[in-house]
Design a protein around this motif. Structure first.
Motif, mmCIF file in Angstrom:
data_model
loop_
_atom_site.group_PDB
_atom_site.id
_atom_site.type_symbol
_atom_site.label_atom_id
_atom_site.label_comp_id
_atom_site.label_asym_id
_atom_site.label_seq_id
_atom_site.Cartn_x
_atom_site.Cartn_y
_atom_site.Cartn_z
ATOM 1 N N LEU A 53 0.826 -1.210 0.000
ATOM 2 C CA LEU A 53 0.000 0.000 0.000
ATOM 3 C C LEU A 53 0.860 1.259 0.000
ATOM 4 O O LEU A 53 0.541 2.239 -0.685
ATOM 5 N N ARG A 54 1.948 1.247 0.756
ATOM 6 C CA ARG A 54 2.849 2.410 0.759
ATOM 7 C C ARG A 54 3.416 2.653 -0.643
ATOM 8 O O ARG A 54 3.507 3.795 -1.091
ATOM 9 N N GLU A 55 3.801 1.575 -1.310
ATOM 10 C CA GLU A 55 4.339 1.706 -2.672
ATOM 11 C C GLU A 55 3.270 2.243 -3.621
ATOM 12 O O GLU A 55 3.556 3.104 -4.453
ATOM 13 N N GLU A 56 2.041 1.743 -3.495
ATOM 14 C CA GLU A 56 0.966 2.196 -4.376
ATOM 15 C C GLU A 56 0.599 3.659 -4.108
ATOM 16 O O GLU A 56 0.283 4.399 -5.036
ATOM 17 N N ILE A 57 0.658 4.070 -2.842
ATOM 18 C CA ILE A 57 0.400 5.473 -2.501
ATOM 19 C C ILE A 57 1.481 6.354 -3.104
ATOM 20 O O ILE A 57 1.183 7.392 -3.714
ATOM 21 N N ASP A 58 2.736 5.940 -2.951
ATOM 22 C CA ASP A 58 3.844 6.712 -3.534
ATOM 23 C C ASP A 58 3.690 6.830 -5.051
ATOM 24 O O ASP A 58 3.899 7.900 -5.630
ATOM 25 N N GLU A 59 3.307 5.732 -5.688
ATOM 26 C CA GLU A 59 3.133 5.734 -7.142
ATOM 27 C C GLU A 59 1.981 6.658 -7.553
ATOM 28 O O GLU A 59 2.106 7.438 -8.504
ATOM 29 N N ALA A 60 0.867 6.581 -6.833
ATOM 30 C CA ALA A 60 -0.284 7.436 -7.156
ATOM 31 C C ALA A 60 0.062 8.905 -6.943
ATOM 32 O O ALA A 60 -0.307 9.763 -7.759
ATOM 33 N N GLU A 61 0.788 9.207 -5.865
ATOM 34 C CA GLU A 61 1.182 10.595 -5.615
ATOM 35 C C GLU A 61 2.136 11.107 -6.682
ATOM 36 O O GLU A 61 2.056 12.263 -7.094
ATOM 37 N N ALA A 62 3.025 10.249 -7.160
ATOM 38 C CA ALA A 62 3.931 10.641 -8.247
ATOM 39 C C ALA A 62 3.137 10.900 -9.533
ATOM 40 O O ALA A 62 3.410 11.862 -10.254
ATOM 41 N N ASP A 63 2.135 10.057 -9.800
ATOM 42 C CA ASP A 63 1.291 10.255 -10.980
ATOM 43 C C ASP A 63 0.516 11.574 -10.877
ATOM 44 O O ASP A 63 0.380 12.294 -11.868
ATOM 45 N N ILE A 64 0.027 11.866 -9.688
ATOM 46 C CA ILE A 64 -0.700 13.128 -9.483
ATOM 47 C C ILE A 64 0.234 14.307 -9.727
ATOM 48 O O ILE A 64 -0.134 15.275 -10.402
ATOM 49 N N ALA A 65 1.437 14.224 -9.184
ATOM 50 C CA ALA A 65 2.411 15.300 -9.381
ATOM 51 C C ALA A 65 2.721 15.480 -10.869
ATOM 52 O O ALA A 65 2.811 16.613 -11.354
ATOM 53 N N ASP A 66 2.862 14.380 -11.601
ATOM 54 C CA ASP A 66 3.115 14.463 -13.045
ATOM 55 C C ASP A 66 1.952 15.138 -13.765
ATOM 56 O O ASP A 66 2.158 15.973 -14.653
ATOM 57 N N LEU A 67 0.742 14.763 -13.372
ATOM 58 C CA LEU A 67 -0.434 15.366 -14.000
ATOM 59 C C LEU A 67 -0.523 16.853 -13.691
ATOM 60 O O LEU A 67 -0.909 17.649 -14.549
ATOM 61 N N LEU A 68 -0.164 17.230 -12.475
ATOM 62 C CA LEU A 68 -0.202 18.644 -12.113
ATOM 63 C C LEU A 68 0.882 19.433 -12.846
ATOM 64 O O LEU A 68 0.656 20.573 -13.258
ATOM 65 N N ARG A 69 2.056 18.827 -13.006
ATOM 66 C CA ARG A 69 3.150 19.492 -13.728
ATOM 67 C C ARG A 69 2.801 19.685 -15.199
ATOM 68 O O ARG A 69 3.188 20.665 -15.816
ATOM 69 N N SER A 70 2.075 18.741 -15.753
ATOM 70 C CA SER A 70 1.712 18.847 -17.165
ATOM 71 C C SER A 70 0.362 19.547 -17.313
ATOM 72 O O SER A 70 -0.320 19.381 -18.305
ATOM 73 N N GLY A 71 0.014 20.325 -16.318
ATOM 74 C CA GLY A 71 -1.285 20.983 -16.286
ATOM 75 C C GLY A 71 -1.429 22.148 -17.238
ATOM 76 O O GLY A 71 -2.510 22.697 -17.379
ATOM 77 N N ASP A 72 -0.375 22.536 -17.924
ATOM 78 C CA ASP A 72 -0.473 23.633 -18.890
ATOM 79 C C ASP A 72 -1.428 23.193 -19.987
ATOM 80 O O ASP A 72 -1.141 22.288 -20.766
ATOM 81 N N SER A 73 -2.574 23.836 -20.038
ATOM 82 C CA SER A 73 -3.591 23.413 -20.996
ATOM 83 C C SER A 73 -3.610 24.285 -22.241
ATOM 84 O O SER A 73 -4.575 24.287 -22.978
ATOM 85 N N GLY A 74 -2.525 25.016 -22.477
ATOM 86 C CA GLY A 74 -2.450 25.861 -23.668
ATOM 87 C C GLY A 74 -2.537 25.024 -24.921
ATOM 88 O O GLY A 74 -1.760 24.103 -25.126
ATOM 89 N N GLY A 75 -3.500 25.321 -25.751
ATOM 90 C CA GLY A 75 -3.632 24.630 -27.024
ATOM 91 C C GLY A 75 -4.415 23.337 -26.947
ATOM 92 O O GLY A 75 -4.628 22.695 -27.968
ATOM 93 N N GLU A 76 -4.827 22.903 -25.751
ATOM 94 C CA GLU A 76 -5.603 21.667 -25.641
ATOM 95 C C GLU A 76 -7.082 21.989 -25.798
ATOM 96 O O GLU A 76 -7.551 23.051 -25.417
ATOM 97 N N ASP A 77 -7.789 21.024 -26.329
ATOM 98 C CA ASP A 77 -9.233 21.227 -26.396
ATOM 99 C C ASP A 77 -9.869 20.791 -25.072
ATOM 100 O O ASP A 77 -9.202 20.251 -24.194
ATOM 101 N N GLN A 78 -11.154 21.007 -24.924
ATOM 102 C CA GLN A 78 -11.849 20.718 -23.674
ATOM 103 C C GLN A 78 -11.821 19.232 -23.338
ATOM 104 O O GLN A 78 -11.771 18.854 -22.172
ATOM 105 N N ALA A 79 -11.847 18.382 -24.339
ATOM 106 C CA ALA A 79 -11.821 16.937 -24.090
ATOM 107 C C ALA A 79 -10.500 16.521 -23.446
ATOM 108 O O ALA A 79 -10.484 15.717 -22.506
#
Length: 151
Positions: A53-79
């Protein structure tokens, strides 16, 4: 040789403590007392779950951080933006669920250590050894769990 004998004596003493600890846990009247091996198996399962569970939490938190870092939505459509939002919320939900399971797992390990493992937190009756072997994080006996689910 003296050091080796002391280590063997200590291990034998630990084994006696673990056996006494296992036998002292509450069981239902129709069940045999916990054995040292059964309790060790439950501990190992809970410890393995905790690590996973600790490993899965760390992995999910890393994925969230990646998604937040790539949050620049310039040029993306709404979908695309909607998909990223969905993925982030999904990862956050998974992390929260895993944290909850980790808390339950650590609580079960703590209950083993303090001798309250197997006692229903609602009514104080034995949970049942078979139930705990199938679901080691259980904190309620079947009667109380069924009552809780009906609410």
């Amino acid at each position: 040789m003296t050091g080796a004998k002391a280590k063997v004596d200590t291990m034998a003493g630990d084994s006696k403590v673990e056996a006494a600890e296992a036998a002292a846990l509450v069981v239902r009247e129709d069940e045999d007392p916990w054995t040292e091996g059964e309790l060790t198996e439950v501990r190992e399962l809970l410890n393995a779950d905790s690590l996973r569970l600790r490993e899965e939490i760390d992995e999910a938190e890393a994925d969230i951080a990646d998604l937040l870092r790539s949050g620049d939505s310039g040029g993306e459509d709404q979908a695309d933006t909607g998909t990223k939002t969905f993925e982030r919320e999904h990862e956050m939900s998974l992390a929260a669920s895993h944290r909850d399971m980790l808390n339950q797992t650590e609580r079960a390990l703590g209950r083993i250590e303090n001798g309250t493992y197997g006692i229903c937190e609602s009514c104080g009756n034995p949970i049942g050894k078979a139930r705990l072997q199938a679901f080691p994080r259980a904190t309620l006996c079947m009667t109380c769990k069924q009552r809780q689910e009906r609410r």
